[in-house]
Design a protein around this motif. Structure first.
Motif, PDB file in Angstrom:
ATOM      1  N   TYR A  23       4.401   2.069  -3.727  1.00 16.12           N
ATOM      2  CA  TYR A  23       5.557   1.551  -4.457  1.00 16.12           C
ATOM      3  C   TYR A  23       5.151   0.866  -5.757  1.00 16.12           C
ATOM      4  O   TYR A  23       5.900   0.909  -6.743  1.00 16.12           O
ATOM      5  N   MET A  29       6.976  -1.347  -8.395  1.00 19.92           N
ATOM      6  CA  MET A  29       7.528  -2.457  -7.621  1.00 19.92           C
ATOM      7  C   MET A  29       6.399  -3.399  -7.205  1.00 19.92           C
ATOM      8  O   MET A  29       5.362  -2.956  -6.722  1.00 19.92           O
ATOM      9  N   ALA A  56      12.616  -4.614  -6.151  1.00 19.60           N
ATOM     10  CA  ALA A  56      13.220  -3.354  -6.587  1.00 19.60           C
ATOM     11  C   ALA A  56      14.051  -3.540  -7.860  1.00 19.60           C
ATOM     12  O   ALA A  56      14.828  -2.671  -8.224  1.00 19.60           O
ATOM     13  N   ASN A  60      17.191  -7.007  -6.391  1.00 21.12           N
ATOM     14  CA  ASN A  60      17.202  -6.142  -5.215  1.00 21.12           C
ATOM     15  C   ASN A  60      15.833  -6.162  -4.545  1.00 21.12           C
ATOM     16  O   ASN A  60      14.809  -6.166  -5.225  1.00 21.12           O
ATOM     17  N   LEU A  62      13.388  -4.459  -1.420  1.00 28.02           N
ATOM     18  CA  LEU A  62      13.091  -3.421  -0.437  1.00 28.02           C
ATOM     19  C   LEU A  62      12.012  -3.971   0.474  1.00 28.02           C
ATOM     20  O   LEU A  62      10.985  -4.475   0.000  1.00 28.02           O
ATOM     21  N   PHE A  88      17.312   4.667  -5.976  1.00 30.64           N
ATOM     22  CA  PHE A  88      17.043   3.624  -6.963  1.00 30.64           C
ATOM     23  C   PHE A  88      17.551   4.069  -8.324  1.00 30.64           C
ATOM     24  O   PHE A  88      17.337   5.215  -8.721  1.00 30.64           O
TER      25      PHE A  88
END
Length: 181
Positions: A23, A29, A56, A60, A62, A88
């Motif tokens: 990620y 991220m 995120a 947001n 994750l 996304f």
């Protein structure tokens, strides 16, 4: 309204380090925090876990759980693989195109872009098998208002027939017409 937003969305992963790397490298991220316990706080059942939280964007979050003492993760075989996914938003179509090139250069298989008329998307899988969609909005004035107006009619018809409802077919008509030419 009671709900003010999504606090976080959590999925399972095979390996938190692999997941964090993916990620970070693929989608930029950052790791926000990690929590690890021997017992589940809500149920008190013994089940050691590592719970990670990733940024995120725009508040947001994750999250993932690694559960080393649980059976290997699976998925609902009665649900098509394309149904469950994380979507996304990216800034624009140019960002979507750059993201596709970057992901492919990393050796990641990418499907798309797919034109949904109100947005364009690309699709890939993370190392845990979770399907990811990156979407760039391309909505034109009046489209969302028209779709919102049609939604109750579509739901009512679907409830009666359980067959594809054509009220918003205009979203993909051009794409299908071009594909059959």
């Amino acid at each position: 309204m009671l709900v003010q937003g999504i606090h976080h969305v959590a999925y399972r992963c095979r390996d938190v380090q692999e997941t964090i790397r993916f990620y970070k490298d693929a989608l930029d991220m950052d790791l926000i925090l990690a929590i690890s316990e021997d017992h589940v706080p809500s149920t008190k059942e013994p089940n050691p876990y590592m719970h990670i939280f990733l940024d995120a964007g725009r508040g947001n979050v994750l999250a993932f759980f690694e559960l080393p003492d649980s059976a290997p993760q699976g998925r609902d075989e009665n649900t098509p693989a394309w149904v469950q996914h994380l979507a996304f938003q990216v800034e624009d179509v140019a960002t979507l195109e750059r993201s596709k090139a970057k992901l492919q250069a990393m050796g990641i298989e990418v499907l798309g872009p797919t034109n949904h008329e109100i947005f364009q998307s690309i699709y890939l899988h993370d190392p845990n098998g979770h399907r990811i969609e990156l979407a760039a909005n391309t909505v034109k004035p009046g489209q969302l208002e028209r779709l919102r107006e049609l939604a109750p009619l579509m739901i009512e018809e679907w409830g009666r027939t359980h067959r594809a409802v054509k009220h918003a077919a205009w979203l993909h008509e051009k794409e299908f017409a071009q594909a059959t030419e």
